[in-house]
Motif scaffolding. Structure first.
Motif, PDB file in Angstrom:
ATOM      1  N   ALA A  76       0.696  -1.040  -0.211  1.00 39.50           N
ATOM      2  CA  ALA A  76       0.039   0.035   0.025  1.00 39.50           C
ATOM      3  C   ALA A  76       0.767   1.096  -0.014  1.00 39.50           C
ATOM      4  O   ALA A  76       0.670   2.053   0.869  1.00 39.50           O
ATOM      5  N   VAL A  77       1.740   1.293  -0.853  1.00 37.62           N
ATOM      6  CA  VAL A  77       2.558   2.610  -1.159  1.00 37.62           C
ATOM      7  C   VAL A  77       2.460   3.065  -2.728  1.00 37.62           C
ATOM      8  O   VAL A  77       2.470   2.350  -3.476  1.00 37.62           O
ATOM      9  N   SER A  78       2.573   4.409  -2.705  1.00 39.97           N
ATOM     10  CA  SER A  78       2.759   4.593  -4.107  1.00 39.97           C
ATOM     11  C   SER A  78       3.801   5.541  -4.242  1.00 39.97           C
ATOM     12  O   SER A  78       4.107   6.500  -3.356  1.00 39.97           O
ATOM     13  N   LEU A  79       4.495   5.508  -5.315  1.00 41.80           N
ATOM     14  CA  LEU A  79       5.512   6.422  -5.799  1.00 41.80           C
ATOM     15  C   LEU A  79       5.201   7.748  -6.179  1.00 41.80           C
ATOM     16  O   LEU A  79       4.037   7.989  -6.880  1.00 41.80           O
ATOM     17  N   PRO A  80       5.579   9.005  -5.939  1.00 37.50           N
ATOM     18  CA  PRO A  80       5.428  10.193  -6.374  1.00 37.50           C
ATOM     19  C   PRO A  80       5.578  10.278  -7.887  1.00 37.50           C
ATOM     20  O   PRO A  80       6.453   9.538  -8.534  1.00 37.50           O
ATOM     21  N   GLU A  81       4.839  11.183  -8.591  1.00 42.04           N
ATOM     22  CA  GLU A  81       5.003  11.543 -10.001  1.00 42.04           C
ATOM     23  C   GLU A  81       5.713  12.541  -9.972  1.00 42.04           C
ATOM     24  O   GLU A  81       5.499  13.770  -9.083  1.00 42.04           O
ATOM     25  N   ARG A  82       6.738  12.845 -10.748  1.00 43.27           N
ATOM     26  CA  ARG A  82       7.538  14.281 -10.925  1.00 43.27           C
ATOM     27  C   ARG A  82       7.696  14.154 -12.322  1.00 43.27           C
ATOM     28  O   ARG A  82       8.008  13.513 -13.073  1.00 43.27           O
ATOM     29  N   SER A  83       7.811  15.527 -12.753  1.00 48.12           N
ATOM     30  CA  SER A  83       8.405  15.894 -14.167  1.00 48.12           C
ATOM     31  C   SER A  83       9.844  15.607 -14.273  1.00 48.12           C
ATOM     32  O   SER A  83      10.100  15.696 -15.256  1.00 48.12           O
ATOM     33  N   GLU A  84      10.611  16.003 -13.280  1.00 51.15           N
ATOM     34  CA  GLU A  84      12.009  15.883 -13.501  1.00 51.15           C
ATOM     35  C   GLU A  84      12.395  14.738 -12.273  1.00 51.15           C
ATOM     36  O   GLU A  84      11.691  14.931 -10.931  1.00 51.15           O
ATOM     37  N   PRO A  85      13.562  14.266 -12.300  1.00 51.91           N
ATOM     38  CA  PRO A  85      13.842  13.333 -11.123  1.00 51.91           C
ATOM     39  C   PRO A  85      14.281  14.488  -9.963  1.00 51.91           C
ATOM     40  O   PRO A  85      14.621  15.518 -10.100  1.00 51.91           O
ATOM     41  N   LEU A  86      14.217  13.483  -8.659  1.00 50.38           N
ATOM     42  CA  LEU A  86      14.410  14.466  -7.612  1.00 50.38           C
ATOM     43  C   LEU A  86      15.940  14.771  -7.608  1.00 50.38           C
ATOM     44  O   LEU A  86      16.185  16.032  -7.126  1.00 50.38           O
ATOM     45  N   PHE A  87      16.981  14.107  -7.949  1.00 49.37           N
ATOM     46  CA  PHE A  87      18.272  14.624  -8.348  1.00 49.37           C
ATOM     47  C   PHE A  87      18.645  14.644  -9.714  1.00 49.37           C
ATOM     48  O   PHE A  87      18.367  13.804 -10.568  1.00 49.37           O
ATOM     49  N   SER A  88      19.650  15.770  -9.953  1.00 45.07           N
ATOM     50  CA  SER A  88      19.956  15.803 -11.188  1.00 45.07           C
ATOM     51  C   SER A  88      21.246  15.200 -11.514  1.00 45.07           C
ATOM     52  O   SER A  88      22.499  15.277 -10.759  1.00 45.07           O
ATOM     53  N   SER A  89      21.502  14.614 -12.636  1.00 43.26           N
ATOM     54  CA  SER A  89      23.080  14.036 -12.909  1.00 43.26           C
ATOM     55  C   SER A  89      23.710  14.940 -13.480  1.00 43.26           C
ATOM     56  O   SER A  89      24.944  14.737 -13.965  1.00 43.26           O
ATOM     57  N   SER A  90      23.494  16.210 -13.630  1.00 47.95           N
ATOM     58  CA  SER A  90      24.162  17.330 -14.268  1.00 47.95           C
ATOM     59  C   SER A  90      24.939  17.796 -13.087  1.00 47.95           C
ATOM     60  O   SER A  90      24.555  18.453 -12.213  1.00 47.95           O
TER      61      SER A  90
END
Ligand code: C5P
Ligand code: MG
Length: 217
Positions: free
Chosen positions: A3-17
């Motif tokens: 009973a968990v759901s992952l957040p939806e995000r338009s960008e990842p939480l961390f940037s690889s840049s």
């Protein structure tokens, strides 16, 4: 399903840049059970300042945490060598990454034993962080089996026995290798011959990751 759901995000939480304020460096570490992922990760932590996050270790910790709603589910999947639903594992990894950044200011991650299934590979890169590349430890099953049975004499792990090992190998071939193959097609795999001694394997790891721009601390 948990009973968990992952957040939806338009960008990842961390940037690889590297120039981004929310930057993180992620290397996935894959290879069959007993290929030597944990051993080599310990070397990389010592010499390159990585934070080591083993998906299997995080799952075992959660399984043993008093009050965890996922304890029984995790125990069952691990015993059978199956892949725990991604919601649980991705949430544990994301929490551990956040805590590493907030408490230790460590942003270089070795994510060991993950992603073991296509859905977790895609979801993690979509909402948590894109990986730089995958370090893949290539090793034949008979060598891995010998190592695991030896480890099983002292590891206390419920899955280091002949029956569980067989299931883990099958899961690896059927479910995890497609992930390695996908990354390989994208030119994002660094493949290491993991049959040699730990020292020789590490030498080859160092050469290859430094050629990819990873610097020691
Ligand atoms: O990597 P390790 O051998 O410690 O993993 C032990 C078990 O944990 C796996 O066989 C699997 O049941 C579970 N696991 C998982 N998903 C992952 C990593 C581990 O379900 N990404
Ligand atoms: Mg391990």
């Amino acid at each position: 399903m948990p009973a968990v759901s992952l957040p939806e995000r338009s960008e990842p939480l961390f940037s690889s840049s590297p120039s981004a304020a929310n930057h993180a460096l992620v290397l996935f570490v894959l290879g069959g059970p007993g290929a030597g992922k944990g051993t080599q990760c310990a070397n990389l932590v010592r010499d390159y300042g990585f934070k080591h996050l083993s998906a299997g270790d995080l799952l075992r910790e959660e399984q043993d945490r008093p009050g965890s709603e996922f304890g029984d589910l995790i125990r069952d999947y691990i015993k059978n060598g199956q892949i725990v639903p991604q919601e649980v594992t991705i949430q544990l990894l994301e929490n551990a990454m956040k805590s590493s950044v907030d408490k230790e200011n460590k942003r270089k991650f070795l994510i060991d034993g993950f992603p073991r299934k296509m859905d977790q590979a895609l979801k993690f890169e979509e909402i948590v962080c894109r990986s730089s590349f995958t370090l893949f430890f290539d090793c034949p099953e008979d060598t891995m089996q010998q190592r695991l049975l030896k480890r099983g004499e002292t590891s206390g792990r419920a899955d280091d026995n002949a029956e569980s090992i067989k299931k883990r190998f099958k899961t690896f071939v059927d479910t995890s290798m497609p992930v390695v193959n996908m990354f390989e097609e994208q030119g994002r795999v660094v493949k290491i011959d993991a049959t040699k001694s730990p020292e020789e394997v590490y030498k080859s790891v160092q050469e290859k990751i430094e050629a990819r721009g990873v610097k020691s601390d």
